[in-house]
Design a protein around this motif. Structure first.
Motif, short mmCIF file in Angstrom:
data_model
loop_
_atom_site.label_atom_id
_atom_site.label_comp_id
_atom_site.label_asym_id
_atom_site.label_seq_id
_atom_site.Cartn_x
_atom_site.Cartn_y
_atom_site.Cartn_z
N GLY A 1 0.83 -1.42 -0.06
CA GLY A 1 0.31 0.14 -0.15
C GLY A 1 1.27 1.48 0.06
N ILE A 2 1.78 0.95 0.51
CA ILE A 2 2.91 2.18 -0.07
C ILE A 2 4.29 1.78 -1.40
N GLU A 3 3.87 3.04 -2.54
CA GLU A 3 4.31 2.72 -3.53
C GLU A 3 5.12 4.27 -4.10
N VAL A 4 6.40 3.67 -4.36
CA VAL A 4 6.94 4.17 -5.35
C VAL A 4 7.39 4.10 -6.62
N SER A 5 6.95 5.45 -7.67
CA SER A 5 6.36 4.13 -9.03
C SER A 5 7.60 5.50 -10.78
N ALA A 6 8.50 5.48 -9.83
CA ALA A 6 9.67 6.23 -10.60
C ALA A 6 9.96 4.85 -11.64
N ASP A 7 10.99 5.74 -12.89
CA ASP A 7 11.11 5.01 -14.04
C ASP A 7 12.25 4.03 -13.86
N THR A 8 13.11 4.90 -13.94
CA THR A 8 15.16 4.95 -14.01
C THR A 8 14.46 5.20 -12.14
N THR A 9 16.85 4.14 -12.15
CA THR A 9 16.99 4.14 -11.16
C THR A 9 17.12 5.40 -10.43
N VAL A 10 18.00 6.23 -10.94
CA VAL A 10 18.14 7.54 -11.14
C VAL A 10 17.00 8.34 -10.36
N SER A 11 16.34 8.29 -11.41
CA SER A 11 14.71 8.68 -11.29
C SER A 11 13.57 8.29 -9.63
N THR A 12 14.25 6.97 -9.07
CA THR A 12 13.95 6.39 -8.09
C THR A 12 14.59 6.91 -6.36
N ILE A 13 16.23 6.96 -6.97
CA ILE A 13 17.03 7.31 -5.85
C ILE A 13 16.29 9.24 -5.15
N ALA A 14 15.98 9.66 -7.10
CA ALA A 14 15.88 11.61 -6.85
C ALA A 14 14.42 11.41 -5.77
N THR A 15 13.78 10.39 -6.37
CA THR A 15 12.49 10.64 -5.56
C THR A 15 12.42 10.09 -4.33
N TYR A 16 12.88 9.08 -3.88
CA TYR A 16 13.31 8.98 -2.36
C TYR A 16 14.00 10.38 -1.07
N LEU A 17 14.73 10.73 -2.33
CA LEU A 17 15.42 11.85 -1.93
C LEU A 17 14.98 12.96 -1.32
N GLY A 18 13.50 12.87 -2.56
CA GLY A 18 12.95 14.69 -2.46
C GLY A 18 11.45 14.27 -1.70
N ILE A 19 11.12 12.66 -1.17
CA ILE A 19 10.40 12.37 -0.18
C ILE A 19 10.90 12.93 0.85
N GLY A 20 12.12 12.23 0.85
CA GLY A 20 12.69 12.40 2.89
C GLY A 20 13.11 14.19 2.99
N ALA A 21 12.57 14.85 1.32
CA ALA A 21 13.12 16.17 2.32
C ALA A 21 11.87 16.61 2.35
N LEU A 22 10.77 16.19 1.85
CA LEU A 22 9.24 17.02 2.11
C LEU A 22 8.45 15.82 3.39
N PHE A 23 9.00 15.20 3.64
CA PHE A 23 9.01 14.28 4.69
C PHE A 23 9.52 15.21 6.10
N GLY A 24 10.79 15.47 6.06
CA GLY A 24 11.30 16.00 6.43
C GLY A 24 10.80 17.75 7.18
N ILE A 25 10.71 18.21 6.33
CA ILE A 25 9.61 20.03 6.10
C ILE A 25 8.33 19.49 6.60
N VAL A 26 7.91 18.76 6.78
CA VAL A 26 6.76 18.45 6.84
C VAL A 26 6.41 18.02 8.80
N ASN A 27 7.18 17.45 9.12
CA ASN A 27 8.26 16.88 10.45
C ASN A 27 7.94 18.18 11.29
N ALA A 28 8.79 19.41 10.19
CA ALA A 28 9.54 20.05 11.31
C ALA A 28 9.23 20.95 11.42
N VAL A 29 7.55 21.29 10.13
CA VAL A 29 7.01 22.10 10.38
C VAL A 29 5.33 21.55 11.00
#
Length: 125
Positions: free
Chosen positions: A23-51
């Motif tokens: 039920g938790i999914e990341v649907s990126a196409d390539t390995t590079v975009s998958t890594i970038a997606t996880y880093l983006g989600i990590g940053a977004l999750f950090g901002i949500v937690n901080a604010v």
């Protein structure tokens, strides 16, 4: 430097949640975009937690007290779910299907983040 490290820890913890929770999914196409997606989600999750998390803890402190902190599990699940919603708004391919997926995912994210923080070291902020 500690912000970058925190984003990487969040990204790895979210990756573990995607692997372990249906039920938790990341649907990126390539390995590079998958890594970038996880880093983006990590940053977004950090901002949500901080604010948002300090506001929720302040406003709902009585619930934390009455439930002996168990409401924190629900709050963490809702913050993870909010992160998925914001990711959808921003076009980041991260989805959570329902509260229970967010609940178990938040528990896994908390455990993995805690374990990684033991190895990385404590922030001096």
């Amino acid at each position: 430097m500690s912000i970058i490290l925190r984003v990487i820890v969040n990204a790895i913890a979210l990756w573990a949640a995607v692997l372990l929770v249906d039920g938790i999914e990341v649907s990126a196409d390539t390995t590079v975009s998958t890594i970038a997606t996880y880093l983006g989600i990590g940053a977004l999750f950090g901002i949500v937690n901080a604010v948002i998390k300090p506001i929720v803890k302040t406003v709902g402190c009585i619930f934390y007290y009455v439930t002996l902190g168990l409401v924190a599990l629900v709050v963490n699940a809702l913050l993870l779910w909010l992160t998925a919603w914001l990711a959808g708004v921003l076009g980041i391919p991260f989805e959570i299907d329902g509260f229970w997926a967010a609940f178990w995912g938040a528990i896994i994210v908390a455990i993995v983040s805690w374990l990684l923080s033991l190895f990385v070291g404590k922030d001096d902020d």
